[in-house]
Enzyme design. Structure first.
Site, short mmCIF file in Angstrom:
data_model
loop_
_atom_site.label_atom_id
_atom_site.label_comp_id
_atom_site.label_asym_id
_atom_site.label_seq_id
_atom_site.Cartn_x
_atom_site.Cartn_y
_atom_site.Cartn_z
N GLY A 1 8.64 -4.13 -4.56
CA GLY A 1 7.32 -3.91 -4.01
C GLY A 1 6.55 -2.90 -4.85
N CYS A 2 5.24 -2.90 -4.69
CA CYS A 2 4.39 -2.02 -5.50
C CYS A 2 4.63 -0.56 -5.14
CB CYS A 2 2.92 -2.41 -5.33
SG CYS A 2 2.38 -2.61 -3.62
#
Lengths: 348, 348, 348, 348
Positions: B151-152
């Site tokens: 995920g970012c």
């Protein structure tokens, strides 16, 4: 205190009306409607109204009979076509109406039908409707039962060009109106095209030659010159929330010069406090009118090309919609035209 | 040239993958899919690809058999749950997969089910999946059939804290991770909440204490310390398109000082070209990594409160999604890790 | 690899040149100069270059003898007047020069002196200088010793109108060019007027009828029609970093229609990969060319007013300055025109 | 009408004071000063005041004798150190003063000198000065001759944490205050770092562990707990004009739960109309307080990590500076605390 109702509170023009009416000394917002949000207090959908006198106002489903009974005037901030039917019903009940949609702006229903591609089912009301631009029609607005609140772009374009056209200082041929609007003008509907990431950090033209505000501008500027005119009106989307800047190009009439034109505008707008002719050399900025009803004008002539350039700036939500609607309501209800309208823009 | 496919081209991560792959010297994008836009050339939905070698590529409906036949590796840029099923099907056909969704990031399916509130139907694949953070797992990624692209937010948080935690220079208790993300992180779905006029010129926190990236950060930082940890992870929405800035707060271990910590980070990231430890006194800015795979780190200690503050900046679409996916694909396909990834941010 | 030098690295065009040259396969940036920052490595002033091959390049004070000795070509990214003198000195030493300033764009030094209000001290060089718009002058650029890199606005305006004017499809009278530019166009000098809080969330016109790019546009479009022309060119400041969108209005020649005009543009720009005629109905957006050398064009005719409207979009820093400078350098040094220039805009 | 003077009209806090005072029913702005702009009418430097009652007000050079003679109260919107001297002079002349600088906020001059690195030449006045946060000190403000208007960040942080600390519901150890501010907070001085193109579309941390507002927050929260405290206070720059959002992290005291904490805040702020505790589940946004004196609070507890998170939002120019200054002036001059302060934020 006069009681006013607002039909369609969830869009940006409805939001702006609540903002202005919250501080209005002569108008009390007694009814707000939204089919979707009926039953909730206003502060539920607008948390920024918590702690204000409008926070607990309950949203109701729109009902013309109730509105007519409880309001001295109703603002319609709903889509065109819907507005048409409600305006007719409210007028039938004797209620005064300021309609923020396009439904009663064009005096000729055929022109409306051609540009909006829908039938006009209440064309009988067109004769009664007054175009709500106070600088042109203040007296008629005061006596009107139905005011067609002008479009945002037309407000900026008409105020920019009307005096020079009426005085014959520019030619009604070859007018080019290049407008740029903030994104609230696109409304508050969910859509990919107006997502933050599709508008931020970019700029684009849209609806070239086809914007529905074209005939409205032509209608009123046609009044200025006393005959039908056609102009090139084109629009662009700015990555800002509020504000329209219009750059209008016109051919100077032979012999017309800047001094003469400035004098013409000064005289035309004398006593009209919401139109400000900026000093020579100063050009409008949208932020200078942010949150206000002002229309700022800058005039430049170009001797190299014999042109007048008029730059006008308004807040599309305030002067271009809800602020102008309140000014119209003020006139209709016998209040001072500027009552409740803020003078100080939010700067910066 | 290796052939790669992209499932889900219409979202922002799909768009970013096309941008990166357009200039990639070793990967050729041979299939792009979208159920909704199938049958059109890519430049029809992305006019900015006109005149490039990807402009005429036809969008097709997703079909795993075709993808398996025509691609050496497939990127899944579709919502979680959808990704799960397609990954399983593609793996069954022997195709290597980089999944940009959250479906295979959490090693424990119960944790996934608890945070995402859906059943994990392919938990057998979890054992095979490798968490695609090259600085931690480059070797395993190279041999993986299925890479779970991080995920970012986790990318920014894990790279910020991992070295200090692994070296025992900060306490794993009382970690506070305060992150701020650009709006592309919210995806490209129509919705009122992410309209330009709802995000521009404002700032807000969201999902406090409940963001689904929390367990992912805890999982990997738990690896660093060798046991389960819990931290406070909270997120905010920035009125910019791209970029995450994470400010992470940790209690210093007794005796730990800035010099020691800088040495630790320098050593940990030696040879990892995409993590840049900025000079002492320089703090990251999201624009310095815009469009790149870099993760910039700034380290500050506060002797007054015995804290280490780590600031990290990434481009959430590139390093936080599609750029990292390409780095993983490079490793899986035997290319240089950084192949095709731009070094120069778009400044300003 | 050819060796190139960059005089004036601290402004936005200098910054953009480093970005482009960082990934250029045929040009190596060997000298960067700045009087103020001499002695420092490039990454000291541009931390985003840390970890790249340009990070350690030392900034030196500008010295034409050194530049001539160590570079095959020099980019001048310094203010006008300064550029004039350095170009002369470098030419005297036999070095090829791409000048990004305005000093050699106008063929008539009297026109230069009238608009810029300074004497032209190197007018002898004007005969040698080639106007660096590759779509018009690629062959002459290839053989030139001194290329005058076009202004940002002129690039957008000339490419928009040239084909229709040259083909006689529109009238050279009554041209109106309404341009809007991102704020990098104002340069990187400290000043209150371009502070974030003075530009953000607003829009304004500036320099109406007086912009110095006017004679440059008139010069080149005059070439198209074979005689002197005058047009109305006016500019606005956009709250975005990069991008120019120009909306150009022209009167159609009798009988000219959209189909004919589209065919004319298609033919004129055939083989010119950096000009993209968008499909009918699609209008340019500045983001679609962000970071690239593309100039996107949209064509619309308005039968109601007999007008052609051309909308063009460029990135003012790339196509409007540094990207075009690199294209010119490519041509001058025998490389492919588009070498090193990115095709994929940073979207979104 | 009470007469007030404004020293330092050209900065953002001066600009905001004119905005608020323009609509104030009980205060009349009779003197505005600026050394640089003396002799001009206000509308010359602020064209947006044309057509308002303040447009023609002449700017004068600051002169304490004149200010004392013509004003019941003077606002000082000048840099620290300058404010110190003028405040002393005005107090000597018997004039009441609201000082928007930092000069009299810290009760201990040694703390001031340590953080601001300048001598405090008027420390005798510190005993007299009242910290102008109405929720804490309304009564003392009413009787004060000199009010030290709080800093913007401290306003947001103190109002966020004071009630829970005073009630012992959270620990005064391990407080982390992560604040994000709009760019008006950086003032209106020309500088490269705050140019539009350096702030737009990016985000950064600054002054970590060293911000001068730290001791001010510690001083007031120390009052809440009855002893000295230290906390980690850190700041970030938002690409918006106005607004501070503070995310404050605290360890819950044993047994403390959300219900109890909400009750504590409700009681503490009962009757304080400018602090709004938002409903559970609703988090503040800076736009909801734009242009107003509100401080919105959102409370969240995290049972996983035993933390309270308080999010507060203010408009840094209004509540964080000029609006709060007007509230203080109202109290000092016997007017209603909220007189002249707008309730409706500019939305959107």
């Amino acid at each position: 205190m006069k009681r006013v109702g607002l039909v369609g509170v969830t869009g940006y023009t409805g939001m702006e009306l609540t903002r202005i009416l919250l501080g209005h000394p002569g108008l009390r917002l007694t009814k707000v409607t939204s089919r979707k949000e009926a039953g909730q207090p206003l502060q539920k959908i607008y948390p920024f109204l918590q702690g204000t006198k409008l926070g607990d106002l309950e949203i109701t489903a729109p009902d013309c009979t109730v509105l007519a009974a409880e309001c001295d005037l109703v603002f319609l901030a709903v889509p065109h076509c819907t507005a048409m039917e409600m305006a007719a019903e409210l007028r039938g009940l004797g209620t005064r109406v300021v309609d923020l949609s396009a439904d009663f702006r064009l005096r000729d229903h055929a022109v409306y039908e051609s540009w909006y591609q829908v039938p006009h089912t209440q064309s009988a009301l067109l004769a009664e409707a007054v175009y709500g631009l106070p600088e042109l029609y203040a007296e008629r607005i005061a006596g009107a039962g139905l005011v067609a609140n002008p479009g945002c772009y037309p407000t900026s374009a008409i105020l920019a060009l009307y005096p020079a056209l009426a005085a014959g200082l520019i030619s009604p041929e070859d007018l080019v109106v290049d407008s740029k609007s903030g994104t609230t003008g696109a409304g508050r509907k969910a859509g990919v095209g107006t997502l933050f990431c599709e508008v931020s950090d970019t700029f684009r033209a849209y609806n070239l030659t086809k914007h529905r505000h074209t005939p409205e501008i032509e209608q009123e500027l046609g009044v200025a010159v006393g005959r039908e005119i056609r102009l090139s009106f084109n629009t662009h989307l700015l990555p800002i929330n509020r504000g329209i800047l219009t750059t209008a190009y016109a051919k100077l009439s032979p012999g017309a010069d800047l001094e003469q034109i400035r004098a013409c505008y000064q005289e035309f707008y004398a006593g009209k406090r919401w139109v400000r002719l900026l000093p020579q050399g100063t050009l409008p900025e949208t932020r200078w009118v942010r949150g206000t009803n002002f229309c700022d004008l800058g005039l430049v002539t170009d001797p190299r090309t014999d042109r007048l350039i008029v730059v006008s700036a308004i807040d599309n939500l305030c002067r271009g919609a809800s602020g102008q609607a309140v000014a119209n309501a003020n006139l209709m209800l016998g209040l001072e035209e500027g009552a409740g309208l803020p003078f100080a823009p939010l700067m910066p």
